[in-house]
Design a protein around this motif. Structure first.
Motif, PDB file in Angstrom:
ATOM      1  N   ARG A  55      52.983 -63.368 -26.827  1.00  0.00           N
ATOM      2  CA  ARG A  55      52.968 -62.745 -25.503  1.00  0.00           C
ATOM      3  C   ARG A  55      53.667 -61.391 -25.498  1.00  0.00           C
ATOM      4  O   ARG A  55      53.225 -60.453 -24.814  1.00  0.00           O
ATOM      5  N   GLU A  56      54.742 -61.254 -26.255  1.00  0.00           N
ATOM      6  CA  GLU A  56      55.594 -60.066 -26.144  1.00  0.00           C
ATOM      7  C   GLU A  56      55.237 -58.955 -27.144  1.00  0.00           C
ATOM      8  O   GLU A  56      55.533 -57.790 -26.873  1.00  0.00           O
ATOM      9  N   ALA A  57      54.649 -59.284 -28.276  1.00  0.00           N
ATOM     10  CA  ALA A  57      54.321 -58.251 -29.262  1.00  0.00           C
ATOM     11  C   ALA A  57      53.200 -57.360 -28.726  1.00  0.00           C
ATOM     12  O   ALA A  57      52.322 -57.836 -28.003  1.00  0.00           O
ATOM     13  N   ILE A 131      53.593 -56.654 -39.493  1.00  0.00           N
ATOM     14  CA  ILE A 131      54.012 -58.004 -39.888  1.00  0.00           C
ATOM     15  C   ILE A 131      54.435 -58.732 -38.615  1.00  0.00           C
ATOM     16  O   ILE A 131      55.266 -58.221 -37.856  1.00  0.00           O
ATOM     17  N   TRP A 132      53.844 -59.889 -38.390  1.00  0.00           N
ATOM     18  CA  TRP A 132      54.282 -60.753 -37.292  1.00  0.00           C
ATOM     19  C   TRP A 132      54.754 -62.060 -37.899  1.00  0.00           C
ATOM     20  O   TRP A 132      54.092 -62.620 -38.785  1.00  0.00           O
ATOM     21  N   VAL A 164      60.229 -63.370 -34.241  1.00  0.00           N
ATOM     22  CA  VAL A 164      60.793 -64.129 -33.134  1.00  0.00           C
ATOM     23  C   VAL A 164      61.820 -65.112 -33.690  1.00  0.00           C
ATOM     24  O   VAL A 164      61.558 -65.835 -34.646  1.00  0.00           O
ATOM     25  N   VAL A 165      63.017 -65.095 -33.095  1.00  0.00           N
ATOM     26  CA  VAL A 165      64.131 -65.926 -33.569  1.00  0.00           C
ATOM     27  C   VAL A 165      64.848 -66.495 -32.355  1.00  0.00           C
ATOM     28  O   VAL A 165      65.133 -65.765 -31.399  1.00  0.00           O
ATOM     29  N   SER A 193      63.242 -60.411 -24.897  1.00  0.00           N
ATOM     30  CA  SER A 193      63.948 -61.689 -24.822  1.00  0.00           C
ATOM     31  C   SER A 193      63.222 -62.563 -23.814  1.00  0.00           C
ATOM     32  O   SER A 193      62.837 -62.084 -22.743  1.00  0.00           O
ATOM     33  N   ALA A 194      63.035 -63.843 -24.168  1.00  0.00           N
ATOM     34  CA  ALA A 194      62.388 -64.770 -23.238  1.00  0.00           C
ATOM     35  C   ALA A 194      62.636 -66.197 -23.685  1.00  0.00           C
ATOM     36  O   ALA A 194      62.568 -66.503 -24.881  1.00  0.00           O
TER      37      ALA A 194
END
Length: 214
Positions: A55-57, A131-132, A164-165, A193-194
């Motif tokens: 959603r955020e990328a 890179i994702w 994402v971490v 952030s989510a």
């Protein structure tokens, strides 16, 4: 192994007999049936961290080489291929079952740009426009650092990585470590952030910037 005797999803060859199951998940605005199985990450759903990343990328590059690092059954790779059909999407995982599932899901949806492979099967001269990754935090800090230092330097000039971490699993300490370790060619920022997760962005300076006089 965990206390219950099951294998970690990052085992190269899960010992348990494979039991495939089909899920319906929403990726890149489409409802898709996908195959998952025991012995891989997030067997029974699209996990929350990956959902936050997708959603955020931002939109991925339309062409070039894109990397899904730690592909699992393939939600990130499938999304990249759906959004960028002219790109080559490398879906990489140490887990042989995960690689096979990603390949099967790509074939089922006609996504011919996905190459689901073991890490050693990515040619050394391939660099990545993007890179994702939802990286495998639970392999331990040292192993995670080694993994990231192996792949993030393979960003092409001008490329960006989105990781994402979970916040309570070290996202806020990983950011300064990456910034201090990767060197001046790279910039590391908190992109979003989510839901208890951070999306970190690692960008590599464009070639024109690298060649510019100091």
């Amino acid at each position: 192994m965990p206390a219950d005797g099951s294998q970690h999803y990052f085992a190269p060859r899960p010992a348990s007999p494979q039991e495939r199951r089909q899920l319906s998940v929403r990726l890149a605005g489409r409802e898709l049936p996908v195959w998952t199985a025991n012995g891989v990450f997030s067997t029974d759903r699209l996990d929350l961290g990956t959902s936050v990343l997708l959603r955020e990328a931002p939109e991925p590059p339309s062409r070039g080489n894109l990397l899904d690092l730690g592909c699992g059954w393939g939600p990130i790779a499938l999304t990249l291929a759906l959004r960028s059909p002219a790109a080559t999407v490398w879906a990489v995982d140490i887990n042989e079952r995960a690689v096979a599932l990603t390949a099967a899901n790509a074939t089922a949806h006609g996504l011919t740009g996905i190459r689901a492979v073991a890490p050693c099967d990515v040619p050394n001269d391939v660099s990545f426009e993007a890179i994702w990754s939802n990286p495998p935090i639970r392999i331990g800090k040292a192993a995670l650092h080694d993994l990231l230092l192996e792949w993030l330097p393979r960003l092409a000039p001008g490329g960006a990585a989105y990781l994402v971490v979970q916040r309570n699993l070290g996202a806020d300490s990983l950011l300064p470590w990456l910034a201090g370790t990767l060197g001046g060619e790279f910039t590391v920022t908190k992109h979003a952030s989510a839901k208890g997760f951070r999306v970190l962005c690692v960008t590599r300076r464009a070639l024109d910037d690298l060649l510019a006089p100091a």
